[in-house]
Scaffold this motif. Structure first.
Motif, short mmCIF file in Angstrom:
data_model
loop_
_atom_site.label_atom_id
_atom_site.label_comp_id
_atom_site.label_asym_id
_atom_site.label_seq_id
_atom_site.Cartn_x
_atom_site.Cartn_y
_atom_site.Cartn_z
N PHE A 177 0.84 -1.18 -0.12
CA PHE A 177 0.05 0.01 -0.05
C PHE A 177 0.79 1.24 0.01
CE2 PHE A 177 -2.81 -3.29 0.03
CZ PHE A 177 -4.22 -2.80 0.06
N ASN A 178 0.67 2.13 0.71
CA ASN A 178 1.59 3.35 0.74
C ASN A 178 2.74 3.30 1.36
OD1 ASN A 178 -1.65 4.02 0.28
ND2 ASN A 178 -0.32 5.74 -0.77
N ALA A 179 3.93 3.19 0.78
CA ALA A 179 5.38 3.21 1.46
C ALA A 179 5.49 4.89 2.21
CB ALA A 179 6.15 2.72 0.52
N ALA A 180 6.02 4.92 3.32
CA ALA A 180 6.33 5.91 3.72
C ALA A 180 7.46 5.81 4.71
CB ALA A 180 5.12 6.76 4.22
N ALA A 201 -9.41 11.10 1.12
CA ALA A 201 -9.47 9.65 0.78
C ALA A 201 -8.60 9.08 1.89
CB ALA A 201 -8.52 9.82 -0.52
N LEU A 202 -9.05 7.81 2.01
CA LEU A 202 -8.49 6.76 3.05
C LEU A 202 -7.28 6.13 2.56
CD1 LEU A 202 -11.62 5.73 4.77
CD2 LEU A 202 -9.91 7.38 5.66
N ARG A 203 -6.09 5.96 3.14
CA ARG A 203 -5.21 5.34 2.58
C ARG A 203 -4.65 4.42 3.80
NH1 ARG A 203 -7.13 6.57 -1.22
NH2 ARG A 203 -6.03 7.72 -3.33
N ASP A 204 -3.85 3.42 3.50
CA ASP A 204 -2.77 2.48 4.29
C ASP A 204 -1.56 2.98 4.52
OD1 ASP A 204 -1.96 0.34 5.82
OD2 ASP A 204 -3.36 -1.04 5.14
N TYR A 205 -1.15 3.61 5.32
CA TYR A 205 0.57 3.94 5.21
C TYR A 205 1.31 3.04 5.93
CZ TYR A 205 -1.04 8.21 3.17
OH TYR A 205 -1.49 9.41 2.47
N ILE A 206 2.51 2.47 5.35
CA ILE A 206 3.28 1.27 5.96
C ILE A 206 4.66 1.80 6.05
CG2 ILE A 206 3.24 0.29 3.57
CD1 ILE A 206 3.65 -2.27 5.16
N HIS A 207 5.34 1.70 7.12
CA HIS A 207 6.80 2.34 7.05
C HIS A 207 7.68 1.44 6.11
CE1 HIS A 207 10.72 3.46 8.45
NE2 HIS A 207 10.01 4.31 9.32
N GLY A 221 -3.44 -2.29 7.64
CA GLY A 221 -4.54 -2.56 7.97
C GLY A 221 -5.47 -1.45 8.61
N HIS A 222 -4.73 -0.19 8.72
CA HIS A 222 -5.42 0.94 9.51
C HIS A 222 -5.44 2.15 8.40
CE1 HIS A 222 -4.80 -1.22 13.19
NE2 HIS A 222 -3.60 -1.18 12.78
N PRO A 223 -6.91 2.27 7.93
CA PRO A 223 -7.14 3.59 7.22
C PRO A 223 -6.80 4.79 7.71
CG PRO A 223 -9.11 2.62 8.07
CD PRO A 223 -8.19 1.76 8.61
N VAL A 224 -6.08 5.69 7.21
CA VAL A 224 -5.73 6.89 7.64
C VAL A 224 -6.26 7.86 6.39
CG1 VAL A 224 -3.82 8.54 8.25
CG2 VAL A 224 -3.85 5.96 8.86
N SER A 225 -6.94 9.02 6.92
CA SER A 225 -7.33 10.14 5.89
C SER A 225 -6.27 10.94 5.65
CB SER A 225 -8.60 10.87 6.47
OG SER A 225 -8.20 11.58 7.26
N VAL A 226 -6.29 11.85 4.52
CA VAL A 226 -5.38 12.76 4.14
C VAL A 226 -5.34 14.00 5.44
CG1 VAL A 226 -4.91 14.69 2.62
CG2 VAL A 226 -5.62 12.49 1.76
N LEU A 246 -11.11 5.26 -1.34
CA LEU A 246 -10.79 4.32 -0.30
C LEU A 246 -9.92 3.25 -0.66
CD1 LEU A 246 -14.54 3.96 0.55
CD2 LEU A 246 -13.00 5.67 1.65
N SER A 247 -8.76 2.67 0.24
CA SER A 247 -7.96 1.73 -0.10
C SER A 247 -7.25 1.45 1.33
CB SER A 247 -7.13 1.95 -1.30
OG SER A 247 -6.42 0.85 -1.34
N TRP A 248 -7.43 0.35 1.73
CA TRP A 248 -6.61 -0.30 2.97
C TRP A 248 -6.66 -1.69 2.88
CZ3 TRP A 248 -11.42 1.95 4.41
CH2 TRP A 248 -12.18 1.35 5.07
N ALA A 249 -5.58 -2.30 3.64
CA ALA A 249 -5.42 -3.84 3.46
C ALA A 249 -5.63 -4.43 4.41
CB ALA A 249 -3.87 -3.92 3.40
N ASP A 250 -6.38 -5.75 4.06
CA ASP A 250 -6.14 -6.96 5.13
C ASP A 250 -4.94 -7.49 4.87
OD1 ASP A 250 -6.54 -9.35 6.43
OD2 ASP A 250 -8.79 -9.74 5.58
N PRO A 251 -4.10 -7.41 5.77
CA PRO A 251 -2.66 -7.97 5.75
C PRO A 251 -2.59 -9.31 6.39
CG PRO A 251 -2.72 -6.49 7.69
CD PRO A 251 -4.26 -6.45 7.07
#
Length: 329
Positions: free
Chosen positions: A168-171, A221-227, A256-261, A290-295
């Motif tokens: 999902f969203n690398a950061a 928008a909701l995203r799933d940010y991952i380190h 697996g945690h949605p985070v809004s902008v 909307l996009s977040w994972a079931d990991p």
């Protein structure tokens, strides 16, 4: 294990190379340095080669004879892909086809692919798991899905084990700010763009939110940010555990945690002690709302789960960009 990493001088690639080396693997990097940086791979062997150059790729493989490949090399902007479809298909699809052909010829047994949640488009149900249909909404997402299908076909024909890691969203950045993302003025990733606006750097002194009319609690928008460190660890664990056919296929990588902008901007304000000027712009084509994972599958298959939370992601990104100003140039 002898591991060849394409795109290993890039953002997620360089973190993964560092982990591979620390785990005792022998690593060679292939990167054309269009966006990758030579210094990101340190003393690791680097071949400055474009994956579309079949002859040059063949020479690298013949010289190294890798047991495994981790494939990052690609163009990766949904927005840009709408403007330059042909280049995205050329680099991402033709390049991957070349790579797979050389893997088949030289007997590579393990293949880990840097795929994307963009293959899902806007999922009908969130969190989204790997059984959801692929409905990409951009040429970029389409190229990733086509590559997944090619990899599965080659694996079926050759017996190669593979994992298509849909992250999902690398950061984020290294805790000691020794490594991180380089995002220049044309970057589209939210966190470095937000850091730039918070620091008052051009080209825009305001932070644009693309759409505030989504069906979400605050309209953004909701995203799933991952380190990025969690992502790098996932590639290593997937590679080392690809020892059975039942472990092949697509696997989500997210918290697996949605985070809004707006939530992300609020955390950045807390970390930095500053408040960027925010303006609302129309929705951006190709961006799902909307996009977040079931990991869960990553845990069951590779024993992996994300360890770092949103505050850690934002804090390390802020530390990196403020300590290394060239990362925003």
């Amino acid at each position: 294990m002898k591991v060849l990493v394409t795109g290993g001088a890039g953002y997620v690639g360089s973190f993964t190379v560092r982990r591979l080396l620390n785990a005792g693997h022998e690593v060679v990097v292939v990167d054309n340095l269009t966006t990758g940086r030579r210094e990101a791979v340190g003393a690791c062997r680097l071949h400055v080669v474009d994956i579309r150059d079949l002859s040059a790729m063949g020479a690298v493989f013949e010289g190294f004879r890798p047991d495994a490949v981790i494939h990052f090399a690609a163009l990766k902007s949904s927005e840009e892909s709408l403007r330059d479809i042909s280049t995205y298909f050329d680099v991402n699809v033709t390049g991957t086809q070349n790579l797979l052909a050389v893997c088949a010829r030289t007997g590579v047994r393990r293949f880990v692919f840097s795929s994307s949640c963009a293959v899902y488009g806007t999922p009908q149900i969130c969190p989204v798991d790997e059984s959801a249909p692929a409905r990409p909404e951009s040429p970029y997402g389409e190229t990733k899905y086509l590559c997944e299908r090619m990899i599965a076909s080659y694996a079926q024909a050759t017996g190669m084990r593979y994992a298509n890691l849909r992250y999902f969203n690398a950061a984020g950045a290294a805790d000691d700010a020794s490594l991180g993302e380089h995002a220049g003025p044309g970057a589209t990733q939210l966190l470095p763009v937000a850091v730039r606006a918070t620091l008052g750097l051009p080209p825009s002194l305001t932070l644009r939110i693309f759409g505030d009319d989504y069906p979400t609690p605050d309209g953004t928008a909701l995203r799933d940010y991952i380190h990025v460190e969690d992502l790098a660890r996932a590639h290593l664990q997937a590679l080392e555990r690809l020892d059975g056919e039942d472990r092949c296929g697509p696997v989500n990588l997210g918290r697996g945690h949605p985070v809004s902008v707006r939530e992300l901007i609020d955390v950045l304000s807390d970390v930095s002690g500053k408040n960027p000027e925010v303006v609302v712009a129309p929705r951006r084509p190709g961006d799902p709302g909307l996009s977040w994972a079931d990991p869960g599958l990553a845990l069951r298959r590779f024993g992996w789960s994300a360890e770092r939370d949103l505050h850690h992601i934002v804090r390390t990104a802020w530390d990196w960009h403020t300590r290394v100003p060239a990362s925003l140039e």
